[in-house]
Design a protein around this motif. Structure first.
Motif, mmCIF file in Angstrom:
data_model
loop_
_atom_site.group_PDB
_atom_site.id
_atom_site.type_symbol
_atom_site.label_atom_id
_atom_site.label_comp_id
_atom_site.label_asym_id
_atom_site.label_seq_id
_atom_site.Cartn_x
_atom_site.Cartn_y
_atom_site.Cartn_z
ATOM 1 N N ALA A 10 -32.210 -18.770 -102.630
ATOM 2 C CA ALA A 10 -32.545 -17.465 -102.064
ATOM 3 C C ALA A 10 -33.070 -17.622 -100.635
ATOM 4 O O ALA A 10 -33.060 -16.676 -99.853
ATOM 5 C CB ALA A 10 -33.603 -16.762 -102.924
ATOM 6 N N TRP A 11 -33.513 -18.831 -100.301
ATOM 7 C CA TRP A 11 -34.138 -19.092 -98.997
ATOM 8 C C TRP A 11 -33.282 -19.950 -98.082
ATOM 9 O O TRP A 11 -33.382 -19.867 -96.873
ATOM 10 C CB TRP A 11 -35.495 -19.809 -99.201
ATOM 11 C CG TRP A 11 -36.447 -18.991 -100.004
ATOM 12 C CD1 TRP A 11 -36.643 -19.041 -101.355
ATOM 13 C CD2 TRP A 11 -37.292 -17.942 -99.529
ATOM 14 N NE1 TRP A 11 -37.571 -18.109 -101.753
ATOM 15 C CE2 TRP A 11 -37.990 -17.425 -100.645
ATOM 16 C CE3 TRP A 11 -37.543 -17.397 -98.270
ATOM 17 C CZ2 TRP A 11 -38.914 -16.387 -100.537
ATOM 18 C CZ3 TRP A 11 -38.472 -16.361 -98.153
ATOM 19 C CH2 TRP A 11 -39.136 -15.867 -99.286
ATOM 20 N N ILE A 12 -32.484 -20.806 -98.695
ATOM 21 C CA ILE A 12 -31.748 -21.774 -97.866
ATOM 22 C C ILE A 12 -30.419 -22.129 -98.509
ATOM 23 O O ILE A 12 -30.335 -22.331 -99.723
ATOM 24 C CB ILE A 12 -32.611 -23.032 -97.622
ATOM 25 C CG1 ILE A 12 -31.784 -24.107 -96.915
ATOM 26 C CG2 ILE A 12 -33.212 -23.590 -98.881
ATOM 27 C CD1 ILE A 12 -32.615 -25.231 -96.399
ATOM 28 N N ARG A 13 -29.398 -22.166 -97.660
ATOM 29 C CA ARG A 13 -28.094 -22.653 -98.125
ATOM 30 C C ARG A 13 -27.564 -23.628 -97.085
ATOM 31 O O ARG A 13 -27.797 -23.456 -95.894
ATOM 32 C CB ARG A 13 -27.119 -21.485 -98.311
ATOM 33 C CG ARG A 13 -27.530 -20.640 -99.514
ATOM 34 C CD ARG A 13 -26.621 -19.480 -99.776
ATOM 35 N NE ARG A 13 -27.390 -18.470 -100.516
ATOM 36 C CZ ARG A 13 -27.039 -17.213 -100.662
ATOM 37 N NH1 ARG A 13 -25.910 -16.785 -100.134
ATOM 38 N NH2 ARG A 13 -27.810 -16.374 -101.324
ATOM 39 N N VAL A 14 -26.866 -24.643 -97.569
ATOM 40 C CA VAL A 14 -26.294 -25.651 -96.680
ATOM 41 C C VAL A 14 -24.780 -25.646 -96.889
ATOM 42 O O VAL A 14 -24.304 -25.886 -98.000
ATOM 43 C CB VAL A 14 -26.868 -27.053 -96.976
ATOM 44 C CG1 VAL A 14 -26.314 -28.070 -95.974
ATOM 45 C CG2 VAL A 14 -28.396 -27.034 -96.938
ATOM 46 N N ALA A 15 -24.048 -25.315 -95.843
ATOM 47 C CA ALA A 15 -22.585 -25.237 -95.940
ATOM 48 C C ALA A 15 -21.986 -26.639 -95.890
ATOM 49 O O ALA A 15 -22.635 -27.578 -95.415
ATOM 50 C CB ALA A 15 -22.042 -24.390 -94.796
ATOM 51 N N PRO A 16 -20.740 -26.802 -96.371
ATOM 52 C CA PRO A 16 -20.098 -28.131 -96.359
ATOM 53 C C PRO A 16 -20.031 -28.744 -94.958
ATOM 54 O O PRO A 16 -20.013 -29.969 -94.820
ATOM 55 C CB PRO A 16 -18.691 -27.849 -96.905
ATOM 56 C CG PRO A 16 -18.848 -26.624 -97.740
ATOM 57 C CD PRO A 16 -19.917 -25.804 -97.076
ATOM 58 N N ASP A 17 -19.996 -27.902 -93.915
ATOM 59 C CA ASP A 17 -19.959 -28.457 -92.555
ATOM 60 C C ASP A 17 -21.364 -28.779 -92.046
ATOM 61 O O ASP A 17 -21.539 -29.150 -90.881
ATOM 62 C CB ASP A 17 -19.252 -27.499 -91.592
ATOM 63 C CG ASP A 17 -20.010 -26.192 -91.393
ATOM 64 O OD1 ASP A 17 -21.065 -25.993 -92.045
ATOM 65 O OD2 ASP A 17 -19.562 -25.363 -90.576
ATOM 66 N N GLY A 18 -22.361 -28.619 -92.899
ATOM 67 C CA GLY A 18 -23.726 -28.985 -92.512
ATOM 68 C C GLY A 18 -24.513 -27.846 -91.900
ATOM 69 O O GLY A 18 -25.708 -27.968 -91.667
ATOM 70 N N ARG A 19 -23.862 -26.720 -91.648
ATOM 71 C CA ARG A 19 -24.585 -25.589 -91.073
ATOM 72 C C ARG A 19 -25.535 -24.992 -92.113
ATOM 73 O O ARG A 19 -25.198 -24.883 -93.293
ATOM 74 C CB ARG A 19 -23.587 -24.530 -90.592
ATOM 75 C CG ARG A 19 -24.109 -23.817 -89.416
ATOM 76 C CD ARG A 19 -23.256 -22.987 -88.551
ATOM 77 N NE ARG A 19 -24.185 -22.200 -87.746
ATOM 78 C CZ ARG A 19 -24.768 -22.649 -86.649
ATOM 79 N NH1 ARG A 19 -24.488 -23.835 -86.177
ATOM 80 N NH2 ARG A 19 -25.637 -21.899 -85.998
ATOM 81 N N VAL A 20 -26.731 -24.655 -91.665
ATOM 82 C CA VAL A 20 -27.770 -24.195 -92.578
ATOM 83 C C VAL A 20 -28.019 -22.700 -92.360
ATOM 84 O O VAL A 20 -28.051 -22.238 -91.218
ATOM 85 C CB VAL A 20 -29.074 -24.984 -92.336
ATOM 86 C CG1 VAL A 20 -30.222 -24.409 -93.163
ATOM 87 C CG2 VAL A 20 -28.874 -26.460 -92.667
ATOM 88 N N THR A 21 -28.162 -21.971 -93.460
ATOM 89 C CA THR A 21 -28.573 -20.573 -93.358
ATOM 90 C C THR A 21 -29.927 -20.428 -94.045
ATOM 91 O O THR A 21 -30.093 -20.868 -95.175
ATOM 92 C CB THR A 21 -27.550 -19.628 -94.022
ATOM 93 O OG1 THR A 21 -26.261 -19.906 -93.475
ATOM 94 C CG2 THR A 21 -27.896 -18.174 -93.753
ATOM 95 N N VAL A 22 -30.865 -19.852 -93.321
ATOM 96 C CA VAL A 22 -32.201 -19.604 -93.869
ATOM 97 C C VAL A 22 -32.383 -18.100 -93.986
ATOM 98 O O VAL A 22 -31.992 -17.347 -93.083
ATOM 99 C CB VAL A 22 -33.291 -20.226 -92.970
ATOM 100 C CG1 VAL A 22 -34.679 -19.797 -93.416
ATOM 101 C CG2 VAL A 22 -33.166 -21.750 -92.974
#
Lengths: 727, 150
Positions: free
Chosen positions: A42-54
């Motif tokens: 719910a707070w953080i996701r890490v995409a396969p290309d390493g990009r992070v969404t907070v």
């Protein structure tokens, strides 16, 4: 069983109407907003290309929260800031963190993101350890990569693809050693400033959706005014006008272009006839009226102890008028009804509570309302940001499919926003022969400080509509945060003290949350009275405060402000003032020393040098803290020197900046210096509301020093100063 | 059709002649910098530069602008004032900032070495509610080559 007082329960339900007790069996408390939203993804996701969404449920208000949260996430994750996308409050994407209010963003969201990102980093490192067949301790992280001692490395994206982050956070996290921080505690340029300096789209006011229409509401000229029949036909025929929306006494117009909407609004204002009643109180006596209204007495504290015999007893009353948020940009919202869902772009401080309120207003299920935060002009509390979203949805419903942008006019913002409550504090205190305070009796009288909408009945439009929804009764915000009683509990160690909050349910004027709530008046009163008692005891104001403080962090802040200012004990008559508070006695510590001149001929106060010291716990962006404290100092100077909402028995008279003057550049202080006490590893304490109360009292204390007069009624306007001096 | 020149480019817009420049900039030309603050000439958030002078675009009808040069923050191209505002981090909510930058740019074009008094007096028409005044003053001093924070 653990009884966990859920702040979310409090906030989402309007601060105190219902105290939400979440009873959780044997469940350990997670830090910050992880309590309410424990899942890591719910707070953080890490995409396969390493990009992070907070993701954060808090919103940018110009306080720099986006930048600070990015610093926290980048620090704990070891990811470059540029690799992180931050998503702020959105009812379909982010956690529900209630309102962005009360200087809570770092404590709630900053703490949640710090712990969530630290735990995700731990999971990534553990996954790499398993892959490499080495111990976790032998691995290091930097630049989104885990490295082994033997030179092998693997990127976060690769690792995350095999990880399940849809798991609840652990109660405890392994955080980095604060001594190793590279980003937290270091100034970082705000990420939102470049667009604001180049004309980039930065605000909800700047949104232009395909096919978007422009609308204006025609406000009731006074509370409860009833719209009488009139012919809107000629206005519907005006150039560009798409529709005149009328429901009961609710009136609005929608047009193709903004200027066409404004002209049609002016024509409707001229054509509409209203039945008005005199529903406002007499401004001249409103404080006495409030003081006499029925009140619910809420004990705040009682201290009883042994003390010396009182030799001097003083009594005083401090007051403040209704004050305005006064955003420079009138409130704005965009709404669109499409495929059965009402989407609203809004600069509200609480997307989830607003969603419920709008759903109520529209008689729609909440699932069919989607609120997305987009920045607006600074709000400083519950201003018109929510109410303009009410206009946007009512008008958008009348033109299905088309996006509708509504902005309030200046006079609409000035006369319809919910004001900061007028308040009264009465205090009596005594000192003994040694100059110690031995008795303290304090009462504060106030309306509520929270009428933020969470049901349709609390929206401004509700009363104008044909079938108004029920309006929940006003409620106090319980201590330790408090509403009118916020900061009524002195931080000083007195042997005997009694503090009572007198909550007044009846609201002669519509009020709600204005930055720092009751703390502004309570700190003004307590810190003015501390100076009055110090004078009575023949003590220096700074030394007098220190002798009554036990909290070492409080003492450190007081001492630092005095030292940096060059405070000389016992030196009087030069227009110097000092004041101190810890916001809510839970948040940031802030002390202010200043110098000013009083122009005897005019009564004008000229602010000189201002020096502040602040302890906000662990520092994330020190420049952000300085900016917030500088802002608090200047804004509170404006409140304290100039501001009063004026009204007659029917209407608000403060319709624009000439009817409600605020501080301009010529009257800004000569200088402001903010000194931060670093507290590595300590909890975040928030900053945004720490300085307002101390600034007000420091001004009043300096006026006493400069001109020999004690002013206890805010604002300390030139006519009042002149009258007090008697020239 | 009304012709006007904005940031060096000629435009023809289909606006009613009494339309204030602000709405033409925002709605017809899609420029964000000039902001609606009061519509009364009291706050300065709509400030642009016309023929070198700071002008309140919320009050100026577009019909009087034929043949005159309008400049907005979008056309400054990263001037010394914009850089100085970034260096000083001179914004909180920032709603007033484009107007501040435009008024400060006009000042420095006419008076490259303003005194502190000049700067304060010149900016006094523009309101800021967040209390960013000290940073804005520092930014204008910095842009004038007088260093930033005093």
């Amino acid at each position: 069983m653990n009884a966990v007082l859920s702040r979310r329960g409090l906030m989402a339900l309007g601060g105190g109407l219902v105290v939400g007790f979440a009873l959780r069996a044997e469940e350990p408390a997670r830090p910050g907003s992880l309590k309410e939203t424990p899942s890591l993804d719910a707070w953080i996701r890490v995409a396969p290309d390493g990009r992070v969404t907070v993701f954060t449920g808090k919103v940018e208000l110009g306080q720099g929260i986006k930048t600070a949260l990015l610093q926290v996430a980048a620090e704990q994750l070891d990811v470059p800031v540029a690799q992180i996308d931050l998503v702020t409050a959105d009812t379909m994407r982010t956690p529900n963190e209630g309102f962005t209010a009360g200087s809570h963003s770092m404590q709630d969201s900053g703490t949640a993101i710090m712990n969530a990102t630290a735990q995700v980093r731990g999971l990534l490192v553990a996954a790499a350890a398993a892959e490499f067949g080495v111990a976790v301790e032998t691995l290091t992280t930097a630049d989104s990569t885990v490295r082994a001692a033997d030179g092998r490395s693997v990127g976060y994206g690769t690792l995350a693809a095999k990880l399940n982050l849809h798991v609840d956070a652990e109660p405890a996290s392994t955080l980095k050693d604060p001594a190793t921080y590279r980003l937290m505690g270091t100034p970082m340029p705000r990420v939102d400033i470049p667009a604001k300096l180049t004309g980039g789209p930065a605000y909800v006011q700047d949104m232009r959706l395909p096919g978007m229409l422009h609308a204006r509401a025609i406000r009731q000229p006074s509370v409860g005014a009833k719209l009488l029949d009139f012919d809107a036909g000629p206005i519907e025929a005006m150039p560009g006008v798409v529709k005149v929306v009328r429901e009961g006494s609710y009136l609005a117009v929608v047009a193709g272009k903004e200027w066409q909407a404004i002209k049609a609004m002016r024509a409707l204002e001229a054509a509409a006839k209203w039945e008005e009643t005199a529903s406002l109180p007499d401004q001249a006596t409103v404080l006495d009226l409030l003081r006499g209204l029925p009140a619910r007495d809420i004990p705040v504290l009682t201290w009883k102890g042994e003390a010396g015999a009182p030799v001097k007893r003083l009594k005083a009353r401090y007051t403040r008028p209704y004050m305005m948020h006064g955003a420079i940009g009138p409130s704005c919202a965009v709404a669109q009804l499409a495929d059965g869902t009402m989407t609203v772009w809004t600069h509200t401080q609480g997307v989830y509570p607003l969603r419920s309120a709008l759903a109520g207003l529209l008689r729609l299920p909440v699932e069919q309302v989607h609120c997305i935060h987009v920045e607006g002009s600074g709000c400083y509390g519950h201003n018109a940001a929510d109410d303009v979203a009410g206009d946007a949805v009512l008008i958008a419903r009348a033109v299905p499919g088309r996006p509708v942008r509504v902005q309030w006019m200046r006079e609409q913002e000035h006369t319809n926003e919910p004001y900061g409550a007028a308040m009264i504090a009465e205090v009596e205190g005594a000192v003994d022969a040694a100059g110690n305070i031995v008795d303290w009796d304090y009462g504060v009288w106030s309306n509520t400080h929270n009428r933020r909408p969470y049901v349709g009945g609390l929206m401004l439009q509700n009363a104008a509509l044909p079938e108004p929804l029920p309006v929940p009764p006003p409620a106090p915000i319980p201590m330790p945060e408090g509403g009118g009683e916020r900061n009524s509990n002195p931080i000083y160690a007195f042997p005997n003290a009694k503090v009572v909050s007198h909550f007044i349910p009846e609201m002669p004027v519509r009020v709600s949350a204005l930055r720092s709530l009751g703390a502004y008046l309570n700190v003004f009163a307590i810190e003015s009275f501390m100076d009055e008692l110090a004078e009575g005891a023949g003590a220096d104001p700074v030394e007098f405060r220190l002798r009554h403080l036990k909290d070492e962090r409080a003492k450190a802040v007081v001492s630092l402000a005095a030292e940096k200012f060059g405070w000389v004990a016992g030196k009087r008559g030069e227009g110097r003032g000092f004041a101190f508070a810890r916001y809510k006695n839970l948040g940031a510590y802030c002390a202010i020393a200043l110098a000013l001149r009083v122009e005897h001929e005019t009564g004008h106060i000229r602010l000189g040098r201002v020096v502040a010291a602040v302890d906000s716990g662990q520092v994330v962006n020190p420049d952000g803290i300085r900016n917030q404290i500088e802002g608090a100092i200047v804004q509170a100077a404006s409140w304290t020197l100039y501001e009063t909402v004026r009204f007659d028995r029917k209407r608000v008279l403060s319709r624009d900046w000439s009817g409600y003057p605020i501080l301009r550049f010529a009257a800004a202080p000569e200088s402001i210096a903010v000194h931060i006490v670093p507290r590595p590893g300590q909890p975040f304490l928030g900053t945004g509301e720490a300085g307002q109360g101390p600034m007000a009292a420091a001004i009043a204390n300096a006026v006493r020093d400069a001109a020999g007069v004690r002013l206890r009624d805010v604002p300390l306007s030139a006519p009042k100063v002149k009258a007090a001096i008697g020239v | 059709m009304i012709r006007l020149t904005v940031n060096g480019q000629q435009h023809e817009v289909d606006a009613e002649p009494d339309t204030p420049l602000l709405y033409v900039l925002r709605d017809d030309l899609g420029l964000n910098g000039a902001k609606f603050g009061c519509g009364l000439g009291q706050c300065g958030s709509c400030t642009v530069i016309v023929d070198g002078q700071p002008v309140l675009s919320c009050l100026m009808p577009v019909s009087v602008l034929s043949g005159r040069q309008v400049r907005t923050i979008e056309g400054l191209g990263g001037n010394a004032v914009q850089h100085a505002f970034a260096e000083e981090q001179a914004a909180q909510c920032g709603y007033c900032i484009a107007g501040m930058v435009m008024r400060a740019t006009a000042l420095l074009e006419q008076n490259p070495h303003p005194s502190e008094h000049d700067i304060r007096e010149h900016l006094s028409l523009n309101l800021c509610r967040c209390g960013t005044h000290m940073r804005i003053l520092a930014a204008v001093r910095r842009a004038a080559g007088q260093g930033g924070k005093s």
